[in-house]
Design an enzyme around this catalytic site. Structure first.
Site, mmCIF file in Angstrom:
data_model
loop_
_atom_site.group_PDB
_atom_site.id
_atom_site.type_symbol
_atom_site.label_atom_id
_atom_site.label_comp_id
_atom_site.label_asym_id
_atom_site.label_seq_id
_atom_site.Cartn_x
_atom_site.Cartn_y
_atom_site.Cartn_z
ATOM 1 N N THR A 41 77.915 23.250 9.468
ATOM 2 C CA THR A 41 78.465 24.303 10.004
ATOM 3 C C THR A 41 79.259 23.166 11.583
ATOM 4 O OG1 THR A 41 77.858 26.097 8.922
ATOM 5 C CG2 THR A 41 78.192 26.362 12.028
ATOM 6 N N HIS A 44 82.471 21.274 10.259
ATOM 7 C CA HIS A 44 84.257 22.441 10.191
ATOM 8 C C HIS A 44 84.162 22.594 11.583
ATOM 9 C CE1 HIS A 44 82.735 23.371 6.332
ATOM 10 N NE2 HIS A 44 81.908 24.341 6.482
#
Ligand code: ZN
Length: 376
Positions: A41, A44
């Protein structure tokens, strides 16, 4: 305090900044971060891919990155009762709303109104972080910070392997995927008595770790077709297919693979997230006629999964050191992100340390476990 802050809506766009330490509300605790690990995450958000643009957007910048953490409580709010100063904790990253129906029913990890640490609010790539008391989990002192920090993704692996009933002993399992959570899942499956673990992977670097984590067979998608792998799995399971299939990639091909190897009446656990908006599923043959159970994993059970994980780690039953390929100073975060973005893969799990003394201790612990010093 030092903190890694996303400041610009672009690839990278982060800076190590000096910012004010947070002030806590009555129901919060202030944690001195001992270790914090980089998650997909975070990558990203660092990359600023379409998901991050949608989920975070420019409006929420600047924001401190990171959500995986282990540290020491240095201050508690006036209404805090269950956590005290000096406690060694990790934080559940799904900050649940106690009033949600799911929270009331014991499914706190999937609340309608939950916030995610480092996504919906400032994260943990910093010297200090504040978290609500209700998501603090007290670690056993025998679990080193580099292990305690990665319990968020490890918990995904624990929940994915055990499912709702933890009925896995003596069964066969295929793990489609070789990312860090798949590698953790391999170790958990081994520790919990799964009889045969077959991992389907792609990265040579990660498949090597899967071997160390206890996979019995590793099937390289670069060297075989799905049909060949299916034949192999049938031979390994008396012609039936596996009892439990974990999909840990996301995407049409790996999802097809995970359903294909599953036996009738087996359990398919869905963890990977697809980039496609919709993926074709052969509903009749893969689910209905197969009598398959489908189990979605979004987080970990709060705190059932944490409780089991603490038991596995504290007793030394589960050794996750092969997955922790790198430990670094917090200041070196950019190098860590770039390593995680490299193709072919160069790193699995990277743990960052704001304090250099803590980093040195972690390096010594890891080099004791391996024959060579831990790379940085
Ligand atoms: Zn994570």
């Amino acid at each position: 305090m030092k903190a890694v802050v996303k400041i610009r809506p672009e690839r990278g766009g982060t800076e190590l900044q000096d910012v004010d330490a947070p002030t806590i509300k009555p129901d919060e605790v202030l944690v001195r971060v001992q270790a914090t690990s980089i998650c997909g995450t975070d990558v990203h958000i660092y990359e600023w891919n379409p998901w991050a643009q949608r989920r975070i957007g420019e409006k929420r910048l600047p924001q401190i990155l990171g959500h995986e953490v282990a540290g020491e409580v240095v201050e508690v709010g006036a209404s805090v009762r269950s956590i005290k100063k000096g406690d060694y904790i990790s934080s559940e990253t799904h900050i649940y709303d106690p009033g949600d129906l799911t929270s009331l029913l014991g499914q706190r990890h999937i609340g309608e109104h939950m916030q995610i640490l480092g996504v919906d609010r400032d994260g943990v790539f910093a010297e200090y972080v504040m978290v609500p008391e209700r998501v603090c989990w007290v670690n056993a002192r025998s679990i080193p910070p580099e292990f305690a920090s990665v319990q968020e993704p490890l918990g995904n692996g624990v929940y994915a392997v055990l499912g709702e009933d933890a009925d896995v002993a003596g069964k066969s399992m295929v793990i489609v995927g070789d990312g860090p959570t798949a590698l953790f899942a391999t170790g958990v499956a081994r520790a919990c008595g799964v009889a045969k673990i077959i991992l389907v992977g792609y990265s040579d670097f990660n498949m090597d770790i899967a071997k160390k984590m206890g996979a019995d067979y590793i099937l390289d998608i670069k060297k075989s077709t799905m049909e060949e792998r299916h034949q192999f799995i049938l031979e390994q399971t008396g012609g039936y297919g596996v009892d439990i299939s974990l999909e840990m990639v996301g995407g049409e091909v790996p999802i097809t693979e995970a359903f294909t190897h599953l036996r009738k009446g087996g359990r398919l656990t869905a963890f990977g997230i697809t980039t496609e908006a919709a993926v074709p599923i052969d509903y009749n043959n893969w689910i209905v006629f197969k009598g398959a159970q489908i189990h979605g994993i979004n987080g970990r059970k709060v705190f059932d999964t944490w409780y089991r994980m603490r038991g596995l780690l504290a007793g030394g039953r589960l050794d996750i050191s092969p997955v922790i390929t790198h430990v670094m100073a917090l200041e070196a975060y950019e190098k860590g992100f770039e390593m995680l973005l490299a193709e072919p893969r160069l790193a699995a799990k990277i743990v960052l340390f704001p304090d250099h003394g803590e980093l040195k201790a972690a390096k010594e612990r890891l080099s004791e476990k391996r024959d060579m010093p831990a790379a940085d």
